[in-house]
Each structure stands twice: as C-alpha cells, then as structure tokens.
Design an enzyme around this catalytic site. Sequence first.
Site, PDB file in Angstrom:
ATOM      1  N   ASN A   1       1.014  -1.092   0.111  1.00  0.00           N
ATOM      2  CA  ASN A   1       0.013  -0.013   0.055  1.00  0.00           C
ATOM      3  C   ASN A   1       0.995   1.180   0.098  1.00  0.00           C
ATOM      4  OD1 ASN A   1       0.488   1.250   2.852  1.00  0.00           O
ATOM      5  ND2 ASN A   1      -0.389  -1.086   3.143  1.00  0.00           N
TER       6      ASN A   1
ATOM      7  N   ASP B   1       1.741  -8.756   1.446  1.00  0.00           N
ATOM      8  CA  ASP B   1       2.818  -7.580   1.824  1.00  0.00           C
ATOM      9  C   ASP B   1       3.082  -7.974   3.304  1.00  0.00           C
ATOM     10  OD1 ASP B   1       3.718  -5.473   2.335  1.00  0.00           O
ATOM     11  OD2 ASP B   1       1.778  -4.020   2.293  1.00  0.00           O
TER      12      ASP B   1
ATOM     13  N   SER C   1      -3.422  -6.724  -6.797  1.00  0.00           N
ATOM     14  CA  SER C   1      -4.543  -6.122  -6.425  1.00  0.00           C
ATOM     15  C   SER C   1      -5.828  -7.067  -6.444  1.00  0.00           C
ATOM     16  CB  SER C   1      -5.164  -5.060  -7.457  1.00  0.00           C
ATOM     17  OG  SER C   1      -4.436  -3.686  -7.400  1.00  0.00           O
TER      18      SER C   1
ATOM     19  N   GLY D   1      -6.362  -9.531  -4.257  1.00  0.00           N
ATOM     20  CA  GLY D   1      -6.921  -9.961  -2.840  1.00  0.00           C
ATOM     21  C   GLY D   1      -7.654  -8.772  -2.267  1.00  0.00           C
TER      22      GLY D   1
HETATM   23  N1  AR6 Z   1       2.542 -15.424  -1.957  1.00  0.00           N
HETATM   24  C1  AR6 Z   1       1.794 -15.384  -3.196  1.00  0.00           C
HETATM   25  N2  AR6 Z   1       0.670 -14.759  -3.250  1.00  0.00           N
HETATM   26  C2  AR6 Z   1       0.183 -14.355  -2.236  1.00  0.00           C
HETATM   27  C3  AR6 Z   1       0.748 -14.618  -0.869  1.00  0.00           C
HETATM   28  C4  AR6 Z   1       2.017 -15.157  -1.024  1.00  0.00           C
HETATM   29  N3  AR6 Z   1       2.538 -15.445   0.389  1.00  0.00           N
HETATM   30  N4  AR6 Z   1      -0.168 -14.144   0.041  1.00  0.00           N
HETATM   31  C5  AR6 Z   1      -1.253 -13.625  -0.628  1.00  0.00           C
HETATM   32  N5  AR6 Z   1      -1.008 -13.887  -2.036  1.00  0.00           N
HETATM   33  P1  AR6 Z   1      -3.234  -9.184  -1.482  1.00  0.00           P
HETATM   34  P2  AR6 Z   1      -3.846  -6.689  -3.118  1.00  0.00           P
HETATM   35  C6  AR6 Z   1      -2.132 -13.488  -3.120  1.00  0.00           C
HETATM   36  O1  AR6 Z   1      -4.546  -8.992  -0.661  1.00  0.00           O
HETATM   37  O2  AR6 Z   1      -5.302  -7.027  -3.163  1.00  0.00           O
HETATM   38  C7  AR6 Z   1      -2.192  -5.459   1.929  1.00  0.00           C
HETATM   39  O3  AR6 Z   1      -2.704  -5.038   3.186  1.00  0.00           O
HETATM   40  C8  AR6 Z   1      -3.440 -13.302  -2.763  1.00  0.00           C
HETATM   41  O4  AR6 Z   1      -4.215 -14.464  -2.926  1.00  0.00           O
HETATM   42  O5  AR6 Z   1      -1.973  -9.423  -0.971  1.00  0.00           O
HETATM   43  O6  AR6 Z   1      -3.349  -5.857  -4.030  1.00  0.00           O
HETATM   44  C9  AR6 Z   1      -1.515  -4.452   1.506  1.00  0.00           C
HETATM   45  O7  AR6 Z   1      -0.431  -3.618   2.363  1.00  0.00           O
HETATM   46  C10 AR6 Z   1      -3.801 -12.469  -4.196  1.00  0.00           C
HETATM   47  O8  AR6 Z   1      -4.025 -13.282  -5.181  1.00  0.00           O
HETATM   48  O9  AR6 Z   1      -2.981  -7.668  -2.202  1.00  0.00           O
HETATM   49  C11 AR6 Z   1      -2.374  -3.410   0.679  1.00  0.00           C
HETATM   50  O10 AR6 Z   1      -2.928  -2.689   1.754  1.00  0.00           O
HETATM   51  C12 AR6 Z   1      -2.682 -11.546  -4.298  1.00  0.00           C
HETATM   52  O11 AR6 Z   1      -1.570 -12.121  -3.613  1.00  0.00           O
HETATM   53  C13 AR6 Z   1      -3.467  -4.319   0.357  1.00  0.00           C
HETATM   54  O12 AR6 Z   1      -3.356  -5.676   1.093  1.00  0.00           O
HETATM   55  C14 AR6 Z   1      -2.949 -10.196  -3.759  1.00  0.00           C
HETATM   56  O13 AR6 Z   1      -3.626 -10.102  -2.758  1.00  0.00           O
HETATM   57  C15 AR6 Z   1      -3.449  -4.803  -1.132  1.00  0.00           C
HETATM   58  O14 AR6 Z   1      -4.158  -5.465  -1.741  1.00  0.00           O
END
Ligand code: AR6
Length: 164
Positions: A21, A31, A114, A116
């Site tokens: 973020n 993250d 983006s 998740g």
């Molecule tokens: N390895 C690979 N992919 C992953 C892992 C991992 N260890 N963990 C989750 N994913 P998200 P966003 C996948 O929510 O939607 C944070 O709080 C997950 O299943 O991580 O961009 C940041 O600080 C999904 O497919 O990111 C921001 O505030 C993908 O990673 C916010 O979340 C992205 O999910 C960003 O949200």
Amino acid sequence: MKAIQANITTLAVDAIVNDANSSLLGGGGVDGAIHRAAGPDLVAECRLLGGCKTGQAKITKGYRLPAKHVIHTVGPVWRGGNNGEPELLANCYRNSLQIAVDHSLESIAFPSISTGIFGYPIEQAAEIAVTTVKQFLADSGTPRDVTFCCFSAADLRVYQALLD
Ligand code: AR6
C-alpha cells in the site's frame, strides 16, 4: 514467462514484487507475508522511501528472504473498473520491470497484484498482467525470467489459460 503456484516468500529469484500500500510500511496479504519473512530490516529500509504512489514502484534489499531484492509496487483499489484501474495496474507491472532492468536483475516474480484485499477481478487483472509483461519483454528482451506466482490453484488456472 511462466505461472506457478507457490508462496512468493520462498522464491530464490533476483526480485520478488510486493503488492504493497502507499505507505510501504506493511499490511496484510502478500505484503504482510513478505515483511514477516524478510524480518524487521525491511520495514526500516521502507521507512526511508517516503511511500509510493499507485502504479509506481520502489526497490529494497530482500534481507532474510531467499530473494535478493523486493520491488514494492502499489496496485489500484478496484472501484468498478472505470476509475483508471486497468492503466494503473499495467503501470505496476511496467514500472516494476523497468526497475529490474535498471538494476540488471534477470529473474523476477510477481504476485497477482490487486486481486486480494484490493478486489480487482482475477480474470481481468491476469489478462493485464500477461499482456503488459509480454509487451515489455518484446520491447526490452529482459528480464530473462518472469514468473507469475499464484497463491491458489484457481488463480494458476486463470494465468495458465492466458499463457497457453
Ligand atoms: N505468496 C503469493 N501470493 C500471495 C501470498 C503469498 N505469500 N499471500 C497472498 N497472496 P493481496 P491486494 C496473493 O490481498 O489485493 C495489503 O494489506 C493473494 O491470494 O495481498 O493488492 C497491502 O498492504 C492475491 O492473489 O493484495 C495493501 O493494503 C494476491 O496475492 C493491500 O493488502 C494479492 O492479494 C493490497 O491488496
């Protein structure tokens, strides 16, 4: 260019991309996982970066990660798709790849940015990811090794269909 199913924190590549973020000070999802695995020196370096705008990217070391570097990018929050989300998401991929080129990094792994907590529909996001990376590689020829690191089997199927 390939897609795999894995925890991105386990990949021994030149850089993994963190879907952060704008504070760059950590969060949930991928993250949170990256910061936990890298250890507290990562957030200490991130504090010096002064945040990051949506679509931009910044690089740090990887600390305790097997990856040498982390490229932090900020994806768009999905607000229906008519608020510049596609262009901002493409910018995340392009700017991360450009940083890799600028640092002579040969291998890079992306999470599905983006899709998740930020709510971007996976099919649309994956299509932008694949077409943007393909275009970048056609133009620049490097980095040599680009991996789409999917967390779920369902996400991997979406990427695989686009790559086949
Ligand atoms: N390895 C690979 N992919 C992953 C892992 C991992 N260890 N963990 C989750 N994913 P998200 P966003 C996948 O929510 O939607 C944070 O709080 C997950 O299943 O991580 O961009 C940041 O600080 C999904 O497919 O990111 C921001 O505030 C993908 O990673 C916010 O979340 C992205 O999910 C960003 O949200």
